[in-house]
Design a protein around this motif. Structure first.
Motif, PDB file in Angstrom:
ATOM      1  N   LEU A 160       0.868  -1.252   0.103  1.00  0.00           N
ATOM      2  CA  LEU A 160       0.149  -0.214  -0.009  1.00  0.00           C
ATOM      3  C   LEU A 160       0.683   1.252  -0.190  1.00  0.00           C
ATOM      4  O   LEU A 160       2.049   1.241   0.406  1.00  0.00           O
ATOM      5  CB  LEU A 160      -0.938   0.125   1.308  1.00  0.00           C
ATOM      6  CG  LEU A 160      -1.953  -0.953   1.757  1.00  0.00           C
ATOM      7  CD1 LEU A 160      -2.552  -0.809   2.934  1.00  0.00           C
ATOM      8  CD2 LEU A 160      -2.750  -1.289   0.313  1.00  0.00           C
ATOM      9  N   THR A 161       0.201   2.486  -0.518  1.00  0.00           N
ATOM     10  CA  THR A 161       1.093   3.651  -0.128  1.00  0.00           C
ATOM     11  C   THR A 161       0.684   4.165   1.275  1.00  0.00           C
ATOM     12  O   THR A 161      -0.110   3.440   2.031  1.00  0.00           O
ATOM     13  CB  THR A 161       0.414   4.745  -1.127  1.00  0.00           C
ATOM     14  OG1 THR A 161      -1.129   4.837  -0.497  1.00  0.00           O
ATOM     15  CG2 THR A 161       0.325   4.390  -2.490  1.00  0.00           C
ATOM     16  N   THR A 162       1.622   4.852   1.857  1.00  0.00           N
ATOM     17  CA  THR A 162       1.532   5.314   3.262  1.00  0.00           C
ATOM     18  C   THR A 162       0.368   6.020   3.544  1.00  0.00           C
ATOM     19  O   THR A 162      -0.291   5.905   4.498  1.00  0.00           O
ATOM     20  CB  THR A 162       2.746   6.107   3.594  1.00  0.00           C
ATOM     21  OG1 THR A 162       2.921   7.240   2.621  1.00  0.00           O
ATOM     22  CG2 THR A 162       4.067   5.075   3.648  1.00  0.00           C
ATOM     23  N   GLU A 188      -5.204   5.394   5.863  1.00  0.00           N
ATOM     24  CA  GLU A 188      -6.907   5.485   5.711  1.00  0.00           C
ATOM     25  C   GLU A 188      -7.307   4.212   6.685  1.00  0.00           C
ATOM     26  O   GLU A 188      -8.402   4.166   7.228  1.00  0.00           O
ATOM     27  CB  GLU A 188      -7.179   5.459   4.359  1.00  0.00           C
ATOM     28  CG  GLU A 188      -7.324   6.336   3.737  1.00  0.00           C
ATOM     29  CD  GLU A 188      -7.690   6.318   2.162  1.00  0.00           C
ATOM     30  OE1 GLU A 188      -8.317   5.467   1.745  1.00  0.00           O
ATOM     31  OE2 GLU A 188      -7.038   7.129   1.327  1.00  0.00           O
ATOM     32  N   LEU A 189      -6.579   3.149   6.621  1.00  0.00           N
ATOM     33  CA  LEU A 189      -6.908   2.118   7.499  1.00  0.00           C
ATOM     34  C   LEU A 189      -6.973   2.130   9.227  1.00  0.00           C
ATOM     35  O   LEU A 189      -7.752   1.804   9.622  1.00  0.00           O
ATOM     36  CB  LEU A 189      -6.138   0.639   7.054  1.00  0.00           C
ATOM     37  CG  LEU A 189      -6.487   0.173   5.656  1.00  0.00           C
ATOM     38  CD1 LEU A 189      -5.260  -0.875   5.263  1.00  0.00           C
ATOM     39  CD2 LEU A 189      -7.792  -0.437   5.518  1.00  0.00           C
ATOM     40  N   VAL A 190      -5.532   2.800   9.170  1.00  0.00           N
ATOM     41  CA  VAL A 190      -5.300   3.207  10.688  1.00  0.00           C
ATOM     42  C   VAL A 190      -4.840   4.739  10.705  1.00  0.00           C
ATOM     43  O   VAL A 190      -3.840   4.944  10.877  1.00  0.00           O
ATOM     44  CB  VAL A 190      -4.303   2.363  11.352  1.00  0.00           C
ATOM     45  CG1 VAL A 190      -4.070   2.392  12.589  1.00  0.00           C
ATOM     46  CG2 VAL A 190      -4.641   0.715  11.046  1.00  0.00           C
ATOM     47  N   PRO A 191      -5.804   5.378  11.127  1.00  0.00           N
ATOM     48  CA  PRO A 191      -5.524   6.600  11.013  1.00  0.00           C
ATOM     49  C   PRO A 191      -4.524   7.441  12.138  1.00  0.00           C
ATOM     50  O   PRO A 191      -4.164   8.568  11.663  1.00  0.00           O
ATOM     51  CB  PRO A 191      -6.978   7.585  11.090  1.00  0.00           C
ATOM     52  CG  PRO A 191      -7.791   6.505  10.907  1.00  0.00           C
ATOM     53  CD  PRO A 191      -7.207   4.974  11.146  1.00  0.00           C
ATOM     54  N   VAL A 192      -4.290   6.420  13.193  1.00  0.00           N
ATOM     55  CA  VAL A 192      -3.376   7.181  14.347  1.00  0.00           C
ATOM     56  C   VAL A 192      -1.926   6.840  13.835  1.00  0.00           C
ATOM     57  O   VAL A 192      -0.942   7.019  14.401  1.00  0.00           O
ATOM     58  CB  VAL A 192      -3.669   6.630  15.624  1.00  0.00           C
ATOM     59  CG1 VAL A 192      -5.011   6.860  16.032  1.00  0.00           C
ATOM     60  CG2 VAL A 192      -3.443   4.932  15.550  1.00  0.00           C
ATOM     61  N   LEU A 193      -1.705   6.270  12.568  1.00  0.00           N
ATOM     62  CA  LEU A 193      -0.246   6.036  12.431  1.00  0.00           C
ATOM     63  C   LEU A 193       0.568   7.348  11.882  1.00  0.00           C
ATOM     64  O   LEU A 193      -0.045   8.282  11.062  1.00  0.00           O
ATOM     65  CB  LEU A 193      -0.033   5.037  11.099  1.00  0.00           C
ATOM     66  CG  LEU A 193      -0.528   3.733  11.229  1.00  0.00           C
ATOM     67  CD1 LEU A 193      -0.648   2.979   9.800  1.00  0.00           C
ATOM     68  CD2 LEU A 193       0.362   2.921  12.386  1.00  0.00           C
ATOM     69  N   LEU A 203       6.297   6.667   9.263  1.00  0.00           N
ATOM     70  CA  LEU A 203       5.665   5.642   8.402  1.00  0.00           C
ATOM     71  C   LEU A 203       6.316   5.768   6.860  1.00  0.00           C
ATOM     72  O   LEU A 203       6.100   6.487   6.083  1.00  0.00           O
ATOM     73  CB  LEU A 203       4.135   5.537   8.246  1.00  0.00           C
ATOM     74  CG  LEU A 203       3.442   4.538   7.460  1.00  0.00           C
ATOM     75  CD1 LEU A 203       3.348   3.138   8.317  1.00  0.00           C
ATOM     76  CD2 LEU A 203       1.867   4.997   7.185  1.00  0.00           C
ATOM     77  N   LYS A 204       7.092   4.604   6.460  1.00  0.00           N
ATOM     78  CA  LYS A 204       7.886   4.570   5.112  1.00  0.00           C
ATOM     79  C   LYS A 204       7.430   3.442   4.448  1.00  0.00           C
ATOM     80  O   LYS A 204       7.616   3.587   3.085  1.00  0.00           O
ATOM     81  CB  LYS A 204       9.543   4.193   5.557  1.00  0.00           C
ATOM     82  CG  LYS A 204      10.042   5.338   6.250  1.00  0.00           C
ATOM     83  CD  LYS A 204      10.042   6.838   5.519  1.00  0.00           C
ATOM     84  CE  LYS A 204      10.483   7.965   6.415  1.00  0.00           C
ATOM     85  NZ  LYS A 204       9.876   9.204   6.376  1.00  0.00           N
ATOM     86  N   ALA A 205       6.851   2.605   4.754  1.00  0.00           N
ATOM     87  CA  ALA A 205       6.249   1.326   3.948  1.00  0.00           C
ATOM     88  C   ALA A 205       5.041   0.595   4.707  1.00  0.00           C
ATOM     89  O   ALA A 205       5.004   0.649   6.003  1.00  0.00           O
ATOM     90  CB  ALA A 205       7.236   0.428   3.654  1.00  0.00           C
ATOM     91  N   ALA A 206       4.148  -0.057   3.827  1.00  0.00           N
ATOM     92  CA  ALA A 206       3.008  -0.598   4.427  1.00  0.00           C
ATOM     93  C   ALA A 206       2.431  -1.780   3.505  1.00  0.00           C
ATOM     94  O   ALA A 206       2.725  -1.644   2.186  1.00  0.00           O
ATOM     95  CB  ALA A 206       1.999   0.198   4.727  1.00  0.00           C
ATOM     96  N   ALA A 207       2.097  -2.868   4.014  1.00  0.00           N
ATOM     97  CA  ALA A 207       1.528  -3.806   3.117  1.00  0.00           C
ATOM     98  C   ALA A 207       0.484  -4.507   3.807  1.00  0.00           C
ATOM     99  O   ALA A 207       0.328  -4.494   4.977  1.00  0.00           O
ATOM    100  CB  ALA A 207       2.557  -5.113   2.688  1.00  0.00           C
TER     101      ALA A 207
END
Ligand code: FAD
Length: 373
Positions: A115-117, A122-127, A132-136
């Protein structure tokens, strides 16, 4: 005086492993299930994070998890009246330092979407955007209703005639004339097969039975329950955690469970939280989120027990007639229990393994530690 019982199979330990096996054998064998505590599931089984993650553990674990998924979904409704799995999803994230671990995780994973950061937030707004540099995202990760699973296994085992003896710790077992004599303060049980499903105590039970231990090492892991971040509907959030597995968090009944994801080797015991380790883990979590931790409502710890190669052990010990290991399920014992129970049941019947699991028999066998594999 202790009662005298006979059985085909005596299973030591009424956690998910021993109970799942009892359910599988029920009806075909006369089974006695021995539990040292006053109720089943008091130790690791009652203390898990209750999640099913396909991309977790080594290839053998993944094979067992893959085979377990349809068994969870297709579970017999007369035994398991409510769904055992519910959709959760898992979001793996990384900061700058975690990018190496992130790429190692994503490469070769099944059903994982990078995913994009912005999508991750959007999935976890408190990040925290700056960290945050990468997400999957792995959509298929599921919450497991562990209690429903364990209760269902118990129901099936009972219906097949399994006798559960609580408050009955194995204190000694000896083998003579083709049978084990298993001593507990409550009963003496004679059985042809002794199954060691004692979780963190698997090596202890082996030693009490005159069988050489395998090196099953309990590792403590703790969990904290936090109030949900103010103003956030966390109900639909996935489990989220750092790809290096230094913390993870999961919504649970309107609260947030956070684990420091520690692995501290300990002797088998009734596990309790080390406040310092918990505080350090919560600090790592806090660095990744815009959500100050002001209150821990509750916390607990449990033991994840691993064999030296971090693969479970299921099979007859080549060095001890009639002694069957079902141990070392580590952090995957709930999610793998449907397939592992079935496979263990086939091995005890000396029958062909379930289709698709044949290749797992050798890597699971205790023979790999006895120089006879
Ligand atoms: C914090 C944490 C999070 C986890 N999260 C997950 C997860 O999300 N998904 C997942 O799949 N797995 C998870 N796990 C791992 C999972 O909980 C374990 O792999 C699983 O519960 C092991 O089951 P078991 O039956 O082998 O052990 P246990 O549940 O510990 O059962 C062993 C039983 O043997 C009994 N016993 C011991 N010695 C004797 C004796 N001498 N006589 C009689 N009885 C005896 C004990 O009292 C105990 O009840 C987690 C574990 C922890 C601690």
């Amino acid at each position: 005086m202790a009662e005298e019982l006979t059985a085909d199979v005596a299973i030591v330990g009424a956690g998910i492993a021993g109970t799942g096996l009892a359910a599988d054998l029920a009806g075909d064998f006369d089974v006695v299930l021995l539990e040292q505590e006053s109720r089943p599931g008091y130790h690791s089984t009652g203390r898990s994070a209750a999640i099913f993650i396909q991309n977790y553990g080594n290839d053998v674990i993944r094979g067992l998890s893959r085979a377990s998924a349809p068994l969870f979904h297709g579970a017999d409704r007369t035994v398991f009246p409510t769904p055992l799995l519910s959709q959760r999803g898992i979001l793996h994230i990384a900061d700058e330092a975690g990018l190496g671990a992130f790429h190692a995780l994503v490469d070769g994973a099944e059903g994982m979407r990078v995913l994009t950061t912005a999508e991750a937030r959007e999935l976890v707004p408190v990040l925290r955007a700056d960290r945050l540099k990468a997400a999957a995202y792995e959509h298929d990760a599921q919450d497991i209703d562990v209690d429903a699973l364990h209760q269902g296994f118990q129901r099936k085992a009972r219906a097949g005639g399994t006798r559960l003896l609580a408050d009955a710790p194995l204190t000694r077992a000896t083998r003579a004339d083709g049978a084990w004599t298993i001593e507990t303060p409550k009963a003496t049980v004679r059985a042809k097969v002794l199954v060691d499903a004692a979780g963190a105590w698997a090596d202890t039970v082996a030693k009490l039975s005159g069988v050489a231990p395998l090196g099953i090492q309990p590792m403590r892991r703790s969990m904290a329950v936090l109030p949900a971040p103010e103003g956030q509907d966390i109900h639909r959030w996935p489990l989220f955690g750092d790809a290096s597995e230094t913390w993870y968090a999961k919504p649970d009944a309107g609260r947030l469970l956070v684990s420091p994801a520690e692995e501290i080797p300990v002797d088998p015991h009734d596990a309790f939280v080390d406040d310092m380790v918990l505080a350090e883990g919560l600090y790592r979590f806090e660095e990744a989120v815009d959500y100050p931790v002001t209150r821990v409502e509750r916390s607990w710890a449990g033991l994840r027990s691993f064999a030296p190669d971090r693969t479970p052990v299921a099979g007859f010990d080549p060095s001890a007639e009639g002694f069957f290991w079902l141990a070392g399920q580590g952090g995957y014992g709930i999610q793998t229990s449907p397939a592992l129970s079935m496979l263990a049941g086939r091995l005890i019947r000396r029958a062909t393994p379930p289709a698709g699991l044949e290749a797992l028999v050798a890597p699971l066998s205790p023979a790999r530690f006895r120089g006879t594999a």
